[in-house]
Design an enzyme around this catalytic site. Sequence first.
Site, PDB file in Angstrom:
ATOM      1  CE1 TYR A 147      -4.442  -0.815   0.557  1.00 42.99           C
ATOM      2  CE2 TYR A 147      -4.290   1.516   1.010  1.00 42.99           C
ATOM      3  CZ  TYR A 147      -5.036   0.411   0.699  1.00 42.99           C
ATOM      4  OH  TYR A 147      -6.385   0.538   0.529  1.00 42.99           O
ATOM      5  CE  LYS A 217      -2.368 -15.695   1.600  1.00 41.70           C
ATOM      6  NZ  LYS A 217      -3.075 -17.000   1.442  1.00 41.70           N
ATOM      7  CG  ASP A 257      -6.182 -17.875   3.044  1.00 49.40           C
ATOM      8  OD1 ASP A 257      -5.287 -17.392   3.743  1.00 49.40           O
ATOM      9  OD2 ASP A 257      -6.089 -18.983   2.510  1.00 49.40           O
ATOM     10  CG  ASP A 281      -8.427  -1.463   2.061  1.00 46.39           C
ATOM     11  OD1 ASP A 281      -9.347  -0.857   2.632  1.00 46.39           O
ATOM     12  OD2 ASP A 281      -8.158  -1.301   0.861  1.00 46.39           O
TER      13      ASP A 281
END
Length: 395
Positions: A147, A217, A257, A281
């Site tokens: 980002y 992740k 996830d 986000d």
Amino acid sequence: MKIVKQDNRLVTPSRATIPFIEGDGVGKEITPVCRAVVDCAVAKAYGGNRSIEWKEVLAGEKAFKETGNWLPDETLEAFREYMVGIKGPLTTPIGEGIRSLNVALRQTLDLYVCMRPVRWFKGTASPLKEPQKVNMVVFRENTEDIYAGIEWGQGTPEAAKFLKFLTEEMGVTEIRFPKTSAFGVKPVSVEGTERLVRAAIEYALKNNRPSVTLVHKGNIMKYTEGGFKRWGYELAHREFAKEIAEGKVVIQDVIADAFLQNTLLTPEKYSVVATLNLNGDYISDQLAAMVGGIGIAPGANICHESRHAIFEATHGTAPDIAGKNRANPSSLLLSSAMMLKYIGWKEASDLMVAAMDKSFVEGKATHDLARFIPNSETLGTVEFGDHLAALIDAT
Ligand code: NAI
């Protein structure tokens, strides 16, 4: 009078000056409503012994019209000087070289924690069977990650130069289509991770929340997101060993996830969530949708060390409903309630939240929420604010 930081704490005078940005689009409608409800709650809680002196500062379209500048230096200076402020939504100006105003505000004051509490309000519609189990506070890192905006477009000389560096100097061979790739860089640092995780753990301890979950992740991005997880645990066990041993807080982690699935199936497993910028986000928006949508989700950008904070409506300027007295002021109202708690005026904050709780249970809400509530009464932005003020008065 200014709010000041003393011995790492905020000291709030009885007449506190709060700079505010009205905001573009629906900002013009929700900001005055919000100020009125806050004033009402403060008056009710402290009977005239405390009050807010609102100081308007300019940003966005209003600033551009009046000064030719989208974000005047005086506005940044006011947020720095007065420590705590609030903002309505701002149009992102379109054009080369113009930074997002929100990003500029966050970067200037190094507001590295994006804090988003998510809970369900009884009476509002939710796609979940048991939305009352959702009660989380997301700590999203605000300054790093993919980002950060370090990227080069496909076909540019910069992308070609970067590709050359990667292949010739770094020995990279895994780029599937090198000639037509655009590139982005994902910086994730030890300091950036530690300060975010520290803020999340301190928040959990102060607010008696049982756990802090590191969402990442790291299974795929081993050094960046995996680093976040590792440095987060190391920080927790180095600085909070006693509290962890005493069972005051549990530190856990989950892959992003799986987290998104679990929040739908077993949301009660999670309380405080600490995560990187991009994950944060997605997570904030999914969690907001689980409890009734973006019109109601509050947020704040905070620097945990300097104590600077800007509370904000998390939605945009909603041009499709601007000027129609239809906007839901709840996001800005709940952000204001967070702000009152942050400056130590918890009683006024509780009054605001209780009034909103009551109004939704009565089925009185703005169009975006009322349309999903059986037997509801749709109120305009102004009328919803008046109703909340009446409920606070009647407390
Ligand atoms: P948006 O959040 O303004 O609107 C998305 C949808 O949600 C629209 O259907 C809108 O009517 C609805 N909505 C938003 N706020 C609402 C409220 N308070 N009550 C009822 N319904 C509401 O997002 P969009 O359309 O993508 O962006 C419009 C502008 O806002 C853009 O210039 C964008 O850059 C800016 N923006 C600013 C943000 C900020 O200042 N924090 C955040 C997001 C977008």
